[in-house]
Motif scaffolding. Structure first.
Motif, PDB file in Angstrom:
ATOM      1  N   GLY A 184      -8.473  -3.005  -7.516  1.00 17.35           N
ATOM      2  CA  GLY A 184      -7.057  -2.880  -7.194  1.00 17.35           C
ATOM      3  C   GLY A 184      -6.118  -3.535  -8.188  1.00 17.35           C
ATOM      4  N   SER A 185      -6.606  -3.841  -9.384  1.00 12.17           N
ATOM      5  CA  SER A 185      -5.772  -4.578 -10.334  1.00 12.17           C
ATOM      6  C   SER A 185      -4.939  -3.689 -11.233  1.00 12.17           C
ATOM      7  CB  SER A 185      -6.652  -5.483 -11.210  1.00 12.17           C
ATOM      8  OG  SER A 185      -7.526  -4.708 -12.012  1.00 12.17           O
ATOM      9  N   THR A 222      -6.819   4.133  -9.586  1.00 14.91           N
ATOM     10  CA  THR A 222      -6.727   2.691  -9.374  1.00 14.91           C
ATOM     11  C   THR A 222      -8.121   2.098  -9.451  1.00 14.91           C
ATOM     12  OG1 THR A 222      -4.784   2.943  -7.951  1.00 14.91           O
ATOM     13  CG2 THR A 222      -5.985   0.870  -7.803  1.00 14.91           C
ATOM     14  N   ALA A 234       0.826  -1.213   0.000  1.00 16.68           N
ATOM     15  CA  ALA A 234       0.000   0.000   0.000  1.00 16.68           C
ATOM     16  C   ALA A 234       0.855   1.255   0.000  1.00 16.68           C
ATOM     17  CB  ALA A 234      -0.942  -0.011   1.201  1.00 16.68           C
TER      18      ALA A 234
END
Length: 467
Positions: A117-118, A113, A18
């Protein structure tokens, strides 16, 4: 301990994922467009941002190197082991121009994003800030997993600020700083893979030489009825030069053009043939309707491993509506030559000059001007450093890694030429990332695979390096 436990690397990457992506997004917000003078302060701000992050990563030496154009960032982290190899990582922090009205679905300098989250969309996400930045987390994962306080190799980074503007000052910078940049091997992280499901390592890039030819006939346009058939026509000469450039097998006819080139081995041709290449899909990408090239070679072999001559532009004579019966006073040609290992661009330039001169008849004056050349680069498949890159990628992806080449050209060849070190490519970008296009993005899982591969690479190189 020179090797790196896989589970420890992956745990470290997951823990810091993150923060890594947040930092990358912060960098991507800086519109470091080197081609637009209005963004010169942003390019400098980008360099300063990266320099600060490299210092925070742990690099004991971090410097910003000014050029007559945009600044580059240099960093080094000695291993402390006198037997360790020295590795120079190359990338760039400048980006292509981008604006929402170009067709972007989101603001190009406001990273987006996807909800799952890909993917991360932003200019520079793949080319090349994402691929530069994965080295920061990669080296930290390497240290954390091995318990080392310094990398297993003498690690250097050179991140230039003008690659998207043609690297006009890059070679001079490398020559001036050759002692600081000295390395046993160069790793270029400004490249890609075959696809999301086929991890590959690029082993070489073609070089390039390009020229403009001006042909001069009469001192002015003249009447084709009064003078046609009795004086040479520069536009006709231009057409004949183009027509004579290739033979019936699409081989370049310039004497000596193929002298000394590194031919594809049977093993290399087999490796290329194993790639899942769909020629019809490739043609759709090329917006073209048929293949054509040097006889005896496949499409991939032609664009990766064979030299070419291309007409990039032709002009001369009347271009307006209707007819105009003249012999034009001049004509122009623009030619480019993609070069492969074993070809010297300056030797090719000399051969082209001699060949063009032989095509021009009496009564036509000509001038030929060459641009700055780029040398080709190629790493043999059995080179120990290439094998280290291959093993590191295979560990990260958990599957067989195949080999490709790049048909284009880049400044990496200057590093090979000036430093005398082999150039290797470690990149994770895929064709769908849309370099230079609207909606450029990076696949986040692949980006983290790049982090993982670099975490393994430094220990592997140290363990298997041979002089």
């Amino acid at each position: 301990m020179s090797d790196t436990p896989d589970s420890a690397v992956r745990t470290y990457i997951d823990t810091h994922r993150a923060a890594f992506l947040a930092d990358l997004a912060e960098w991507l917000r800086i519109p470091s467009v080197s081609a637009q003078p209005a963004h010169a302060p942003d390019v400098r701000r980008s360099a300063q941002w990266l320099a600060a992050k490299l210092t925070g990563t742990g690099f004991p030496v971090v410097e910003t190197w000014d050029t007559p154009g945009a600044p580059a960032v240099y960093a080094e982290w000695p291993s402390g082991d006198p037997a360790a190899p020295t590795v120079l990582v190359y990338g760039h922090h400048d980006v292509q121009p981008a604006a929402r009205e170009d067709g972007w679905d989101t603001e190009p300098f406001e990273p987006f994003t996807t909800p799952d989250g890909s993917r991360m969309y932003a200019r520079g996400a793949a080319d090349d800030k994402g691929q530069v930045f994965f080295h920061t987390l990669g080296v930290r994962a390497h240290l954390a997993a091995t318990g080392r306080t310094a990398p297993a190799v003498n690690l250097k980074l050179l991140v230039e600020g003008e690659e998207e503007s043609g690297s006009p000052h890059f070679r001079a910078l490398v020559e001036a700083r050759a002692d600081r940049l000295a390395a046993d091997v160069v790793i270029v992280s400004d490249t890609g893979m075959w696809s999301e499901t086929t991890p590959t390592v690029c082993t070489g890039m073609r070089g390039v030489a390009d020229c403009e030819i001006e042909l001069h006939g009469p001192d002015q346009d003249i009447h084709s009825g009064s003078f046609g058939g009795a004086v040479p026509n520069p536009a006709t000469v231009a057409a004949r030069i183009v027509a004579a450039l290739h033979d019936a097998d699409e081989r370049v006819t310039i004497p000596g053009f193929y002298d000394g080139i590194t031919e594809l081995s049977d093993a290399e041709r087999q490796l290329i043939a194993e790639l899942p290449f769909d020629e019809s899909e490739w043609l759709r990408t090329a917006k073209s309707y048929g293949t054509l090239g040097e006889a005896g070679y496949t499409t991939l072999e032609r664009v990766w491993a064979r030299p070419t001559a291309e007409l990039n532009g032709i002009g001369g004579g009347y271009q307006g509506p209707g007819g105009k019966t003249i012999i034009p006073k001049g004509a122009q040609l623009k030619l480019s030559f993609r070069l492969v290992s074993g070809q010297d661009p300056y030797v090719i330039e000399a051969a082209v000059k001699d060949w063009v001169a032989a095509q021009v008849p009496a009564g036509i004056r000509h001038e030929i001007t060459f641009g700055a050349p780029t040398r080709p680069c190629l790493t043999p498949l059995d080179h120990p450093a290439l094998q280290s890159v291959t093993r590191a990628m295979a560990r990260a992806f958990g599957e067989k890694v195949r080999y490709t080449r790049e048909g284009g050209s880049g400044p990496a060849a200057d590093l090979q030429d000036v430093l005398g070190a082999p150039v290797l490519f470690l990149g994770i970008s895929v064709p769908s990332d849309g370099w230079h296009a609207p909606n450029e993005k990076v696949e986040i899982d692949l980006l983290l695979k790049g982090v993982e591969a670099t975490a393994y690479l430094w220990g592997d190189l140290a363990a298997h390096w041979t002089v």
